[in-house]
Design an enzyme around this catalytic site. Structure first.
Site, PDB file in Angstrom:
ATOM      1  N   LYS A  72      -8.161   1.841   3.354  1.00  0.00           N
ATOM      2  CA  LYS A  72      -7.971   0.716   4.269  1.00  0.00           C
ATOM      3  C   LYS A  72      -9.316   0.253   4.837  1.00  0.00           C
ATOM      4  O   LYS A  72      -9.575  -0.940   4.974  1.00  0.00           O
ATOM      5  CB  LYS A  72      -7.013   1.108   5.398  1.00  0.00           C
ATOM      6  CG  LYS A  72      -5.574   1.323   4.933  1.00  0.00           C
ATOM      7  CD  LYS A  72      -4.920   0.010   4.563  1.00  0.00           C
ATOM      8  CE  LYS A  72      -3.470   0.169   4.168  1.00  0.00           C
ATOM      9  NZ  LYS A  72      -2.819  -1.125   3.908  1.00  0.00           N
ATOM     10  N   ALA A  97       0.846  -1.197   0.000  1.00  0.00           N
ATOM     11  CA  ALA A  97       0.000   0.000   0.000  1.00  0.00           C
ATOM     12  C   ALA A  97       0.875   1.238   0.000  1.00  0.00           C
ATOM     13  O   ALA A  97       2.023   1.204   0.453  1.00  0.00           O
ATOM     14  CB  ALA A  97      -0.886   0.030   1.239  1.00  0.00           C
ATOM     15  N   PHE A  98       0.321   2.326  -0.509  1.00  0.00           N
ATOM     16  CA  PHE A  98       0.932   3.628  -0.262  1.00  0.00           C
ATOM     17  C   PHE A  98       0.421   4.097   1.094  1.00  0.00           C
ATOM     18  O   PHE A  98      -0.739   3.852   1.441  1.00  0.00           O
ATOM     19  CB  PHE A  98       0.563   4.615  -1.370  1.00  0.00           C
ATOM     20  CG  PHE A  98       1.197   4.289  -2.698  1.00  0.00           C
ATOM     21  CD1 PHE A  98       2.535   3.940  -2.772  1.00  0.00           C
ATOM     22  CD2 PHE A  98       0.462   4.333  -3.878  1.00  0.00           C
ATOM     23  CE1 PHE A  98       3.134   3.631  -3.992  1.00  0.00           C
ATOM     24  CE2 PHE A  98       1.051   4.025  -5.108  1.00  0.00           C
ATOM     25  CZ  PHE A  98       2.385   3.674  -5.160  1.00  0.00           C
ATOM     26  N   ASP A 123      -4.065  16.181  12.107  1.00  0.00           N
ATOM     27  CA  ASP A 123      -3.440  15.488  13.240  1.00  0.00           C
ATOM     28  C   ASP A 123      -4.342  15.532  14.475  1.00  0.00           C
ATOM     29  O   ASP A 123      -4.571  16.601  15.036  1.00  0.00           O
ATOM     30  CB  ASP A 123      -2.114  16.181  13.618  1.00  0.00           C
ATOM     31  CG  ASP A 123      -0.913  15.560  12.948  1.00  0.00           C
ATOM     32  OD1 ASP A 123      -1.033  14.448  12.406  1.00  0.00           O
ATOM     33  OD2 ASP A 123       0.153  16.197  12.961  1.00  0.00           O
ATOM     34  N   ARG A 169      -0.001  20.469  12.004  1.00  0.00           N
ATOM     35  CA  ARG A 169      -0.143  19.843  10.692  1.00  0.00           C
ATOM     36  C   ARG A 169      -1.615  19.469  10.517  1.00  0.00           C
ATOM     37  O   ARG A 169      -2.245  18.985  11.463  1.00  0.00           O
ATOM     38  CB  ARG A 169       0.735  18.587  10.653  1.00  0.00           C
ATOM     39  CG  ARG A 169       0.788  17.904   9.309  1.00  0.00           C
ATOM     40  CD  ARG A 169       1.815  16.791   9.307  1.00  0.00           C
ATOM     41  NE  ARG A 169       1.445  15.672  10.166  1.00  0.00           N
ATOM     42  CZ  ARG A 169       2.155  14.541  10.270  1.00  0.00           C
ATOM     43  NH1 ARG A 169       3.267  14.402   9.584  1.00  0.00           N
ATOM     44  NH2 ARG A 169       1.765  13.575  11.065  1.00  0.00           N
ATOM     45  N   TYR A 202      -6.306   7.947   2.478  1.00  0.00           N
ATOM     46  CA  TYR A 202      -5.524   6.774   2.891  1.00  0.00           C
ATOM     47  C   TYR A 202      -6.345   5.894   3.842  1.00  0.00           C
ATOM     48  O   TYR A 202      -6.478   4.688   3.651  1.00  0.00           O
ATOM     49  CB  TYR A 202      -4.223   7.219   3.569  1.00  0.00           C
ATOM     50  CG  TYR A 202      -3.535   6.124   4.327  1.00  0.00           C
ATOM     51  CD1 TYR A 202      -2.943   5.065   3.648  1.00  0.00           C
ATOM     52  CD2 TYR A 202      -3.491   6.131   5.721  1.00  0.00           C
ATOM     53  CE1 TYR A 202      -2.334   4.034   4.339  1.00  0.00           C
ATOM     54  CE2 TYR A 202      -2.885   5.106   6.422  1.00  0.00           C
ATOM     55  CZ  TYR A 202      -2.305   4.055   5.726  1.00  0.00           C
ATOM     56  OH  TYR A 202      -1.715   3.031   6.418  1.00  0.00           O
ATOM     57  N   HIS A 234       7.945  10.329   8.836  1.00  0.00           N
ATOM     58  CA  HIS A 234       7.655   9.890  10.208  1.00  0.00           C
ATOM     59  C   HIS A 234       8.582  10.524  11.237  1.00  0.00           C
ATOM     60  O   HIS A 234       9.764  10.754  10.974  1.00  0.00           O
ATOM     61  CB  HIS A 234       7.735   8.361  10.298  1.00  0.00           C
ATOM     62  CG  HIS A 234       6.672   7.693   9.492  1.00  0.00           C
ATOM     63  ND1 HIS A 234       6.927   7.049   8.318  1.00  0.00           N
ATOM     64  CD2 HIS A 234       5.331   7.623   9.673  1.00  0.00           C
ATOM     65  CE1 HIS A 234       5.798   6.594   7.812  1.00  0.00           C
ATOM     66  NE2 HIS A 234       4.806   6.934   8.619  1.00  0.00           N
TER      67      HIS A 234
HETATM   68  N1  UFG Z   1       5.554  15.299  13.845  1.00  0.00           N
HETATM   69  C1  UFG Z   1       6.228  16.473  14.131  1.00  0.00           C
HETATM   70  N2  UFG Z   1       7.245  16.837  13.290  1.00  0.00           N
HETATM   71  C2  UFG Z   1       7.624  16.097  12.213  1.00  0.00           C
HETATM   72  C3  UFG Z   1       6.934  14.878  11.942  1.00  0.00           C
HETATM   73  C4  UFG Z   1       5.903  14.510  12.785  1.00  0.00           C
HETATM   74  O1  UFG Z   1       5.912  17.176  15.084  1.00  0.00           O
HETATM   75  O2  UFG Z   1       8.551  16.512  11.486  1.00  0.00           O
HETATM   76  C5  UFG Z   1       4.476  14.867  14.765  1.00  0.00           C
HETATM   77  C6  UFG Z   1       3.142  14.721  14.069  1.00  0.00           C
HETATM   78  O3  UFG Z   1       2.453  15.938  14.033  1.00  0.00           O
HETATM   79  C7  UFG Z   1       2.457  13.690  14.947  1.00  0.00           C
HETATM   80  C8  UFG Z   1       3.608  12.812  15.456  1.00  0.00           C
HETATM   81  O4  UFG Z   1       4.789  13.598  15.256  1.00  0.00           O
HETATM   82  O5  UFG Z   1       1.862  14.296  16.030  1.00  0.00           O
HETATM   83  C9  UFG Z   1       3.754  11.511  14.697  1.00  0.00           C
HETATM   84  O6  UFG Z   1       3.758  11.790  13.313  1.00  0.00           O
HETATM   85  P1  UFG Z   1       4.091  10.707  12.197  1.00  0.00           P
HETATM   86  O7  UFG Z   1       4.029  11.410  10.877  1.00  0.00           O
HETATM   87  O8  UFG Z   1       5.336   9.983  12.547  1.00  0.00           O
HETATM   88  O9  UFG Z   1       2.897   9.663  12.331  1.00  0.00           O
HETATM   89  P2  UFG Z   1       1.315   9.889  12.239  1.00  0.00           P
HETATM   90  O10 UFG Z   1       0.797   9.771  13.633  1.00  0.00           O
HETATM   91  O11 UFG Z   1       0.960  11.103  11.495  1.00  0.00           O
HETATM   92  O12 UFG Z   1       0.903   8.699  11.275  1.00  0.00           O
HETATM   93  C10 UFG Z   1       0.797   7.365  11.679  1.00  0.00           C
HETATM   94  C11 UFG Z   1       1.139   6.468  10.491  1.00  0.00           C
HETATM   95  C12 UFG Z   1       0.153   6.652   9.376  1.00  0.00           C
HETATM   96  C13 UFG Z   1      -1.228   6.438   9.903  1.00  0.00           C
HETATM   97  C14 UFG Z   1      -1.483   7.311  11.104  1.00  0.00           C
HETATM   98  C15 UFG Z   1      -2.787   6.970  11.737  1.00  0.00           C
HETATM   99  O13 UFG Z   1       2.434   6.747  10.050  1.00  0.00           O
HETATM  100  O14 UFG Z   1       0.417   5.727   8.344  1.00  0.00           O
HETATM  101  O15 UFG Z   1      -0.496   7.112  12.097  1.00  0.00           O
HETATM  102  O16 UFG Z   1      -3.408   8.135  12.134  1.00  0.00           O
HETATM  103  F1  UFG Z   1      -2.133   6.749   8.955  1.00  0.00           F
END
Ligand code: UFG
Length: 324
Positions: A143, A73-74, A283, A280, A139, A187
């Protein structure tokens, strides 16, 4: 033979490793669009695309497949908002292709990578499997739609599935053989590690005014080896004739962005620039799993619950990746 679709990716390759260690024979099928050939160190490998029904049929003709574990998946939430067609074709249509060929070959067992993103905006903090599912991005919808398809295919064709809803997958193989390598990386943990290595100049916190203990978002970070052990349990369960199930995979412990940054500083012993930025889009403030169901029913127990341990495994891999 177990077919690992998307087995050249971050989580798929870890599960493929674990399957082989547990005595399963595997064949990895991966387009290598986002996966890496170097990550397939165990079992057989076939390069191919789920968009092509004939390639899938050739695969099922060549190998005697008992069950499928599907990771293909993407996964980028933001990209799915900008280019939903890419996601609906790859994650939805192509998975339907896989299920079609499984049906033709009378293969009725699948373990599927689902996500916490299927829940959308949490209505309360500790999310159990019965929490309403209403995604807030394409996304998550792709799913959730597959989860729906599974239910209908079970009724009509007897397809048995286990959908595993991951929270924040992180960390790396403890022996350091494989790990996360997304391009571009979005991430949190690998981005902070890039900053610690001097590959990026700063880490920007996306929002510091959330209603949480320190103002930053809280997430449930679950180690990739713990995800792998859950897949093995789910596969054994379904091979043993189990009914279709959906399970959350999370630690049940939330860490804030600031806490993760602090853990990275402690483990790496590096100082680096932390910038407080805007929120972002999309979130939620808190996303933490209640994973009681899989613990009770399949006996899953995550081993890596300390953020320092998780970061340490990721750090070891990260340095190896950059050969530093
Ligand atoms: N964050 C920052 N700075 C960054 C990157 C992330 O502050 O440079 C924060 C984000 O705002 C978030 C937390 O770190 O609060 C985690 O962010 P990630 O991007 O690592 O992960 P996500 O929680 O956004 O995403 C994860 C999975 C997705 C899935 C999602 C479910 O990676 O595939 O959870 O909501 F869809």
């Amino acid at each position: 033979m177990i077919l690992v679709v998307g087995g050249a990716g971050y989580i798929g390759s870890q599960v493929n490793k674990q399957l082989n260690k547990d005595g399963f024979d595997t064949v990895v099928f991966d387009s290598l669009v986002t996966g890496h050939k170097w990550a397939v160190k165990w079992g057989e490998f076939v390069k191919g695309d789920l968009a092509n029904l004939d390639e899938i049929r050739a695969l099922f003709n060549k190998y005697k497949i008992e069950a499928v574990v599907d990771f293909a998946a993407f996964i980028e939430v933001g990209e799915s908002v900008r280019d939903p067609q890419k996601y609906y074709y790859n994650n939805l249509v192509n998975t339907l292709n896989l299920l079609k060929v499984m049906g033709e070959f009378k293969i009725g067992k699948i373990i599927f990578s689902s996500t916490a993103a299927t829940y959308g905006k949490p209505l309360y903090d500790q999310i159990e499997e019965g929490h309403p599912q209403w995604p807030i991005n394409p996304y998550g919808w792709t799913k959730l739609m597959i989860e729906r398809v599974f239910t209908d295919y079970d009724v009509a064709y007897g397809l048995k599935h286990v959908a595993l809803r991951y929270f924040n997958a992180c960390g790396a193989d403890i022996s350091g053989e494989i790990g996360e390598d997304h391009n571009p990386e979005s991430h949190l943990i690998p981005i902070i590690l890039d900053v610690a290595l001097g590959k990026r100049k700063e880490i920007k916190i996306f929002g510091t005014n959330y209603k949480t203990r320190d103002g930053t978002c809280i997430r449930d970070y679950v180690h990739v080896e713990d995800l792998a052990s859950a897949h093995i349990l789910a596969l054994k369960y379904i091979l043993g004739g189990g009914k279709s199930k959906q399970y959350n995979l999370g630690n049940g412990i939330g860490f804030s962005v600031r806490e993760v940054i602090r853990a990275v500083k402690k483990i790496t012993k590096k100082e680096f620039v932390v910038v407080e930025g805007e929120r972002r889009m999309g979130d939620p403030a808190v996303l933490v799993a209640l994973s009681k169901r899989i613990k009770k029913e399949l006996g899953w127990e995550p081993k890596y619950t300390k953020i320092e341990d998780i970061v340490e495994s990721a750090w070891r891999w990260h340095r190896k990746k950059y050969k530093t």
